[in-house]
Write an enzyme that holds these catalytic residues in place. Structure first.
Site, PDB file in Angstrom:
ATOM      1  N   TYR A 187      -4.959   4.546   0.432  1.00 25.53           N
ATOM      2  CA  TYR A 187      -6.102   3.562   0.100  1.00 25.53           C
ATOM      3  C   TYR A 187      -5.533   3.054  -1.572  1.00 25.53           C
ATOM      4  O   TYR A 187      -6.452   2.885  -2.480  1.00 25.53           O
ATOM      5  CB  TYR A 187      -7.453   4.198  -0.156  1.00 25.53           C
ATOM      6  N   HIS A 188      -4.412   2.438  -1.317  1.00 23.71           N
ATOM      7  CA  HIS A 188      -3.728   1.726  -2.849  1.00 23.71           C
ATOM      8  C   HIS A 188      -3.385   0.625  -2.378  1.00 23.71           C
ATOM      9  O   HIS A 188      -2.348  -0.021  -2.753  1.00 23.71           O
ATOM     10  CB  HIS A 188      -2.829   2.646  -3.201  1.00 23.71           C
ATOM     11  N   PRO A 189      -4.309  -0.550  -1.900  1.00 26.61           N
ATOM     12  CA  PRO A 189      -3.804  -1.798  -1.505  1.00 26.61           C
ATOM     13  C   PRO A 189      -3.642  -2.651  -2.725  1.00 26.61           C
ATOM     14  O   PRO A 189      -4.296  -2.356  -3.970  1.00 26.61           O
ATOM     15  CB  PRO A 189      -4.974  -2.299  -0.740  1.00 26.61           C
ATOM     16  N   ASP A 205       0.847  -1.147  -0.048  1.00 27.25           N
ATOM     17  CA  ASP A 205      -0.096  -0.117  -0.041  1.00 27.25           C
ATOM     18  C   ASP A 205       0.986   1.082   0.021  1.00 27.25           C
ATOM     19  O   ASP A 205       2.115   1.139   0.109  1.00 27.25           O
ATOM     20  CB  ASP A 205      -0.959   0.033   1.161  1.00 27.25           C
TER      21      ASP A 205
END
Length: 563
Positions: A478-480, A304
């Protein structure tokens, strides 16, 4: 044997060529591309509901759907051991369009080197030369560099109007600090400061649903079923034959004549595989799931982006903090409803920067989103009065985590642990973020606007003080990604091969951000849509688009200079 006969009997009356689980950024692309030929029947199973409505379609309302249980799965991490045991929010879209219907609408392809690294890690055919034609195929860009950008795709991309003087001041400050200006960071030169792009069209959020899914639905090419919670993949040996799901409290099954394609997100895709008996045996056994196919990489390699909000008070009353009252919001909403214009028609991220944290790094590893407001992601103001902020964080963390189910029950949320900041290099990079950002806001271009530093605060100077601030205040961007890693079949931790097929199985693929071997340099919506575009050609057996021969710009002095 009885179960197999039962499955085969049902499949004759309840089957589709392709079953897609999830209607997010990649799932919507596949729904459109796979159904373009009328000979193919396509079913999309989506747990959420419709994306119609102003809270999703109005760009500036982005904080609302992201914080609503109606549209967000509501995941959160386990207590993160290197972040004071804080649980960090991990929102994922639970609605048509998936996370593209609740995200910040920022459009970043990623750096060319990201995709070359994918190929080096075993994702053959996914180097920058291979993926650039697919980025161009998906885009409908206003402007952009010739040859580098697409102008006829379904995904509308534009720059903001940058009417607030703070947007240009931020870019000018970057130039004054010695960084380059880039006219198109999604073109040949990512490094530098410039205008940020957004997926907004005619004043609307241009999600993957608006770009791909709804056109396919309106043409009656695809069947979408909402409120469907995928429980597991139905397997005959190592072959996927269908999906078991829950709808309106009833357990249902549907069957695939050709393939089942999981597009359910970095969190849900590995969870569905694990509930289907595909994954690390120790994880499956602990969850009381029978092992159908041992695949140790499923759910591992979780990555992330972390960021902090570097916030300052404004000397001038020109920020969005002055528009948070009910009357102001009503005026903004009315203008948007009537004309599709005004402050409601932007995500407010209209300036950005991509820089390197130190000499010896060949391409940017720090990203800036500039916002002419001082507020949190839930839309609440951080201060009384006026302020602005830059979201900043390292792009290529070495920390890795996992997603593990704890039960075969799909209503039971999986265990998510990112292990944020577990690698020593991450701390060094994050300290650079703080110090380089502080220097940036001290440039002459910002002097008419900067009053004082809200956070981290002028007293936060030493490594120890900066580390303590990061530990307590950093948040997920919020970039998993990464939990179904794409790679060579010889890689024991790879989950899918370079054609997105689940290794060791038949008729089963994963197509979403979970297959990224390494996180890209920026927001993930654009590369996830690209994954859907390229995977569609693999699934249909088409020849992939001819590779590009364009070469990206790399700072010639990168070995010796930080800027």
């Amino acid at each position: 044997m009885v179960q197999r006969k039962h499955l085969m009997a049902l499949s004759t009356s309840n089957s589709y060529d392709f079953i897609i689980i999830g209607s997010g950024s990649a799932g919507s692309v596949l729904a459109d591309r796979l159904s373009a030929q009328a000979k193919h029947t396509v079913l999309v199973l989506e747990y959420g509901g419709s994306d119609r409505g102003p809270l999703i379609q109005m760009p500036s309302a982005l904080s609302y759907p992201m914080n609503m249980g109606t549209y967000n799965w509501g995941f959160e991490s386990e207590p993160e051991p290197f972040l004071n045991n804080r649980k960090l929010a991990t929102p994922r879209g639970k609605v048509m369009g998936g996370s593209s219907s609740i995200n910040g609408m920022v459009y970043v392809r990623g750096h060319a080197r990201d995709f070359d690294t994918w190929a080096e890690m075993g994702a053959t055919g996914w180097a920058f030369a291979d993926v650039l034609p697919y980025f161009k195929r998906q885009e409908h860009v206003q402007g952009g560099e010739p040859n580098w950008r697409g102008h006829h795709g379904p995904l509308y991309v534009k720059k903001g109007l940058r009417r607030n003087p703070l947007y240009q001041a931020f870019i000018d400050a970057g130039q004054q600090a010695g960084y380059p200006i880039t006219s198109d960071y999604n073109g040949h030169q990512q490094e530098g400061f410039g205008a940020m792009e957004m997926t907004v069209h005619n004043g609307l959020r241009w999600s993957a649903a608006n770009a791909y899914l709804w056109p396919a639905i309106r043409k009656l090419r695809v069947d979408i079923q909402t409120k469907c919670l995928a429980r597991r993949i139905l397997m005959q040996g190592k072959k996927a034959v269908g999906v078991e799901y829950v709808q309106s409290g009833k357990l249902k099954q549907v069957f695939a004549n050709r393939e089942v394609i999981i597009c359910a997100s970095t969190i849900n895709s590995p969870a569905i595989l694990q509930r289907s008996g595909i994954g690390p045996p120790d994880v499956l056994k602990a969850a009381a799931v029978e092992v159908v196919h041992a695949l140790p990489g499923v759910g591992e390699n979780l990555q992330d982006h972390l960021e902090i909000y570097f916030q300052l008070r404004s000397l001038q009353p020109i920020t969005l903090n002055g528009h948070l009252g009910l009357i102001s919001k009503a005026k903004i909403g009315l203008q948007w409803l009537l004309f599709g214009t005004g402050l409601g028609a932007t995500n407010h991220f209209e300036s950005c920067g991509f820089i390197r944290s130190r000499a010896g790094i060949d391409y940017p590893d720090i990203q800036y989103h500039f916002l002419p407001a001082a507020m949190r992601y839930d839309g609440n103001a951080a201060i009384q009065g006026h302020g602005f902020q830059a979201h900043v964080g390292p792009m290529r963390s070495k920390s890795r985590g996992y997603v593990h189910i704890t039960s075969a029950d799909p209503m039971e949320k999986p265990k998510i642990l990112f292990n944020y900041m577990s690698h020593a290099d991450d701390w060094q990079e994050f300290r650079a973020c703080v110090r380089l950002t502080r220097e940036l806001f001290q440039q002459d271009a910002m002097k008419p606007y900067v009053s004082e530093e809200i956070q981290p605060g002028a007293s936060v100077q030493s490594d120890t003080e900066i580390d303590a601030f990061i530990r307590e205040h950093c948040e997920s961007a919020y970039h998993p990604c990464g939990t179904c890693k794409m790679g060579s079949v010889k890689d024991k931790m790879a989950v899918v091969d370079p054609q997105c097929r689940v290794i060791g199985t038949a008729n089963l693929r994963v197509v979403d951000s979970s297959i990224m071997p390494q996180i890209t340099n920026g927001n993930l919506n654009a590369p996830t849509i690209m994954i859907g575009e390229k995977a569609a050609d693999h699934i249909l057996g088409k020849q992939t688009l001819p590779p590009s021969n364009l070469e990206p710009w790399i700072n010639p002095n990168w070995k010796m200079s930080q800027r």
